[in-house]
Write an enzyme that holds these catalytic residues in place. Structure first.
Site, PDB file in Angstrom:
ATOM      1  N   ASN A 144       5.540   7.096  -2.011  1.00  0.00           N
ATOM      2  CA  ASN A 144       6.293   6.086  -1.274  1.00  0.00           C
ATOM      3  C   ASN A 144       7.522   5.745  -2.104  1.00  0.00           C
ATOM      4  O   ASN A 144       7.400   5.346  -3.270  1.00  0.00           O
ATOM      5  CB  ASN A 144       5.469   4.823  -1.056  1.00  0.00           C
ATOM      6  CG  ASN A 144       4.284   5.046  -0.143  1.00  0.00           C
ATOM      7  OD1 ASN A 144       4.148   6.092   0.487  1.00  0.00           O
ATOM      8  ND2 ASN A 144       3.411   4.054  -0.054  1.00  0.00           N
ATOM      9  N   TYR A 154      11.252   3.607  -2.268  1.00  0.00           N
ATOM     10  CA  TYR A 154      12.155   2.615  -1.712  1.00  0.00           C
ATOM     11  C   TYR A 154      13.421   2.435  -2.545  1.00  0.00           C
ATOM     12  O   TYR A 154      14.513   2.396  -1.988  1.00  0.00           O
ATOM     13  CB  TYR A 154      11.423   1.278  -1.540  1.00  0.00           C
ATOM     14  CG  TYR A 154      10.395   1.346  -0.429  1.00  0.00           C
ATOM     15  CD1 TYR A 154      10.777   1.181   0.902  1.00  0.00           C
ATOM     16  CD2 TYR A 154       9.055   1.617  -0.691  1.00  0.00           C
ATOM     17  CE1 TYR A 154       9.848   1.275   1.940  1.00  0.00           C
ATOM     18  CE2 TYR A 154       8.129   1.719   0.334  1.00  0.00           C
ATOM     19  CZ  TYR A 154       8.532   1.546   1.645  1.00  0.00           C
ATOM     20  OH  TYR A 154       7.615   1.659   2.662  1.00  0.00           O
ATOM     21  N   GLU A 167      -0.861   2.927  -2.718  1.00  0.00           N
ATOM     22  CA  GLU A 167      -0.182   2.121  -3.728  1.00  0.00           C
ATOM     23  C   GLU A 167      -1.102   1.258  -4.586  1.00  0.00           C
ATOM     24  O   GLU A 167      -0.993   0.023  -4.604  1.00  0.00           O
ATOM     25  CB  GLU A 167       0.869   1.224  -3.069  1.00  0.00           C
ATOM     26  CG  GLU A 167       1.980   1.996  -2.381  1.00  0.00           C
ATOM     27  CD  GLU A 167       3.080   1.111  -1.830  1.00  0.00           C
ATOM     28  OE1 GLU A 167       4.146   1.629  -1.502  1.00  0.00           O
ATOM     29  OE2 GLU A 167       2.857  -0.129  -1.737  1.00  0.00           O
ATOM     30  N   HIS A 198      -5.699   0.559   2.549  1.00  0.00           N
ATOM     31  CA  HIS A 198      -4.329   0.054   2.489  1.00  0.00           C
ATOM     32  C   HIS A 198      -4.381  -1.460   2.285  1.00  0.00           C
ATOM     33  O   HIS A 198      -3.933  -2.234   3.137  1.00  0.00           O
ATOM     34  CB  HIS A 198      -3.562   0.425   3.750  1.00  0.00           C
ATOM     35  CG  HIS A 198      -2.068   0.342   3.608  1.00  0.00           C
ATOM     36  ND1 HIS A 198      -1.225   1.382   3.928  1.00  0.00           N
ATOM     37  CD2 HIS A 198      -1.262  -0.657   3.175  1.00  0.00           C
ATOM     38  CE1 HIS A 198       0.029   1.027   3.709  1.00  0.00           C
ATOM     39  NE2 HIS A 198       0.035  -0.220   3.251  1.00  0.00           N
ATOM     40  N   GLU A 241       5.927   7.238   2.660  1.00  0.00           N
ATOM     41  CA  GLU A 241       6.661   6.068   3.149  1.00  0.00           C
ATOM     42  C   GLU A 241       8.088   6.132   2.629  1.00  0.00           C
ATOM     43  O   GLU A 241       8.330   6.442   1.465  1.00  0.00           O
ATOM     44  CB  GLU A 241       6.058   4.745   2.660  1.00  0.00           C
ATOM     45  CG  GLU A 241       4.784   4.311   3.328  1.00  0.00           C
ATOM     46  CD  GLU A 241       4.313   2.952   2.808  1.00  0.00           C
ATOM     47  OE1 GLU A 241       5.157   2.150   2.355  1.00  0.00           O
ATOM     48  OE2 GLU A 241       3.101   2.704   2.851  1.00  0.00           O
ATOM     49  N   ARG A 279       0.639   8.509  10.403  1.00  0.00           N
ATOM     50  CA  ARG A 279      -0.187   8.022   9.303  1.00  0.00           C
ATOM     51  C   ARG A 279      -0.614   6.588   9.618  1.00  0.00           C
ATOM     52  O   ARG A 279       0.219   5.692   9.751  1.00  0.00           O
ATOM     53  CB  ARG A 279       0.603   8.055   7.984  1.00  0.00           C
ATOM     54  CG  ARG A 279      -0.184   7.490   6.819  1.00  0.00           C
ATOM     55  CD  ARG A 279       0.655   7.334   5.556  1.00  0.00           C
ATOM     56  NE  ARG A 279      -0.098   6.558   4.580  1.00  0.00           N
ATOM     57  CZ  ARG A 279       0.433   5.689   3.729  1.00  0.00           C
ATOM     58  NH1 ARG A 279       1.741   5.485   3.709  1.00  0.00           N
ATOM     59  NH2 ARG A 279      -0.333   5.027   2.893  1.00  0.00           N
TER      60      ARG A 279
END
Length: 435
Positions: free
Chosen positions: A277, A279, A156, A115, A349, A78
């Site tokens: 994504n 985290y 995002e 991005h 991600e 990606r």
């Protein structure tokens, strides 16, 4: 190295790694300026005073990086197309070369169209930027569409809105608080217009990537649970509901600009997958008199929530808590919230910042999160892929080069690439998945 056997994912599951253009490409003299070039131009806004003018020099060293991908054994890579580079005469030639090299190496290209590196002349507070983005999507699809495996419109938009337009710690550096909501709406509108433009160009397998995480209330007190509900709405539902359900959460329509009902018909264009994504979770409570902090970002006390520490968890070098089961919680929560309307999910991600070549902490992190993802799959979530952030140590936005997320070390003086222990772990894990 982990000793327990990794559970097997189904045949066809997509394994990959991710990067973004501004963070790795360099060659800033061969593209137009972005909002990030202006943001980092001697203004003292980056922790180590650095810029991405050279970054990892991927623009010139991409054959070496493609060879690393091939040796790693991932199915897909990606990467993002720099909009300022694509707007430069001949700028798409680089992505032609990169895409051809990936295909020749047996690695499927997964393209992100935005991005965060917005051309400096554009502004997400302006509605016309959404239409300009659709033009960008069509132009890239016309050039690369015959070889691209998956398309991601935006990366995002929640973070780009919050950090860049509400709190001012990322480009373009605005501190608008809730007056930043038009930037969120115009990004979502850009997503819907880009989906239409991509489909008109014959592209398939189209999605969006949002960053999500569970929101945990600091206590059972009504003030804390109310603040946590609002934070969850703002960072999760505000960006997922319009794409998946075609509507904003209750009460948010009135805060958005333009003909919101008509725009939502565009924003809610069906997608083929939903990128997540992940985290960490966030622990949230009622407002406090002083600023709180999330991921190193100060949360002003005038906002209707504060962010609290998650105790009893190991921390990454970024100070983020390591909570693999939060990924299972997030995905099963999405399954319950959206039901049959939830598209297939791809983790676009997941990764962590640690120093050193013998990065056993990163191995433990990835091992735990892949297992947590498999738990979500076994719980009935239609998960189709997992991408590690990131292939290379890179320019980590306002943190500069002080945070190292890469499976591959990049020496800042020589730009030499050195695979870390986690690179070897992932390569072996992928071999076992296919064995």
């Amino acid at each position: 190295m982990a000793t327990r056997a990794m559970p097997r994912f189904p045949d066809g599951f997509l394994w990959g790694v991710s990067t973004s253009a501004h963070q790795i490409e360099g060659a800033a003299d061969l593209r137009g300026p972005s909002v990030w070039d202006l943001f980092t131009d001697g203004a003292g806004r980056v922790r180590d005073g650095s810029t991405a003018a050279v970054a990892c020099d991927h623009y010139h060293r991409y054959p070496e990086d493609v060879a690393l991908l091939a040796d790693l054994g991932v199915d897909a890579y990606r990467f993002s197309v720099s909009w300022p580079r694509a707007d430069t005469p001949g700028g798409l030639d680089f992505y032609d070369r990169l895409t051809d090299a990936l295909c020749a190496a047996g690695v499927r290209p997964v393209v992100t169209l935005f991005h965060w590196d917005l051309p400096a002349a554009l502004d997400w507070l302006e509605r016309d930027t959404a239409a300009r983005f659709a033009d960008h999507a069509a132009r890239v699809a016309a050039r690369l569409g015959d070889r691209v495996h998956k398309w991601i419109t935006l990366n995002e938009p929640a973070e780009h809105t919050l950090l860049g337009h509400a709190l001012g710690v990322h480009a373009p550096g605005r501190r608008l608080l809730f007056d930043a909501l038009p930037a969120a709406h115009h990004q979502l509108l850009a997503h819907g217009l880009a989906v239409r433009a991509l489909r008109a160009a014959g592209a398939a397998d189209i999605g969006i990537t949002n960053s999500h995480g569970p929101t945990w209330a600091a206590s059972d007190d009504r003030a804390d649970t109310g603040a946590a509900d609002f934070y969850d709405l703002l960072l999760n539902r505000l960006f997922a509901d319009p794409v998946i359900l075609g509507r904003y959460p209750d009460g948010m329509d009135a805060l958005m600009p333009g003909d919101v009902a008509a725009d939502l018909a565009v924003i809610g264009e069906p997608v083929d997958f939903y990128g997540v994504n992940y985290y960490a979770p966030t622990r949230v409570g009622a407002p406090q008199e002083t600023a709180s902090e999330v991921g190193g970002v100060p949360i002003p006390p005038e906002l209707p929530f504060s962010v609290r520490e998650i105790e009893g968890r190991p921390l990454t070098d970024f100070g983020w808590p390591v909570v693999p089961e939060g990924l299972t919680e997030l995905l099963t929560g999405f399954r319950d919230r959206y039901g049959a309307k939830l598209p297939p999910v791809v983790i676009t991600e997941n990764g962590c910042s640690y120093e050193g070549l013998d990065d056993q902490d990163r191995i433990a992190y990835l091992d735990g999160h892949v297992r947590a993802l498999h738990d979500a799959y076994e719980a009935g979530v239609d998960v189709r892929g997992y991408f590690v952030w990131s292939l290379l140590d890179n320019f980590e936005w306002a943190e500069g080069y002080t945070r190292r997320f890469g499976l591959v070390d990049v020496d800042r003086a020589t730009l030499a690439r050195t695979p870390k222990a986690s690179y070897g772990w992932l390569r072996e894990m992928l071999r076992e998945q296919r064995g």
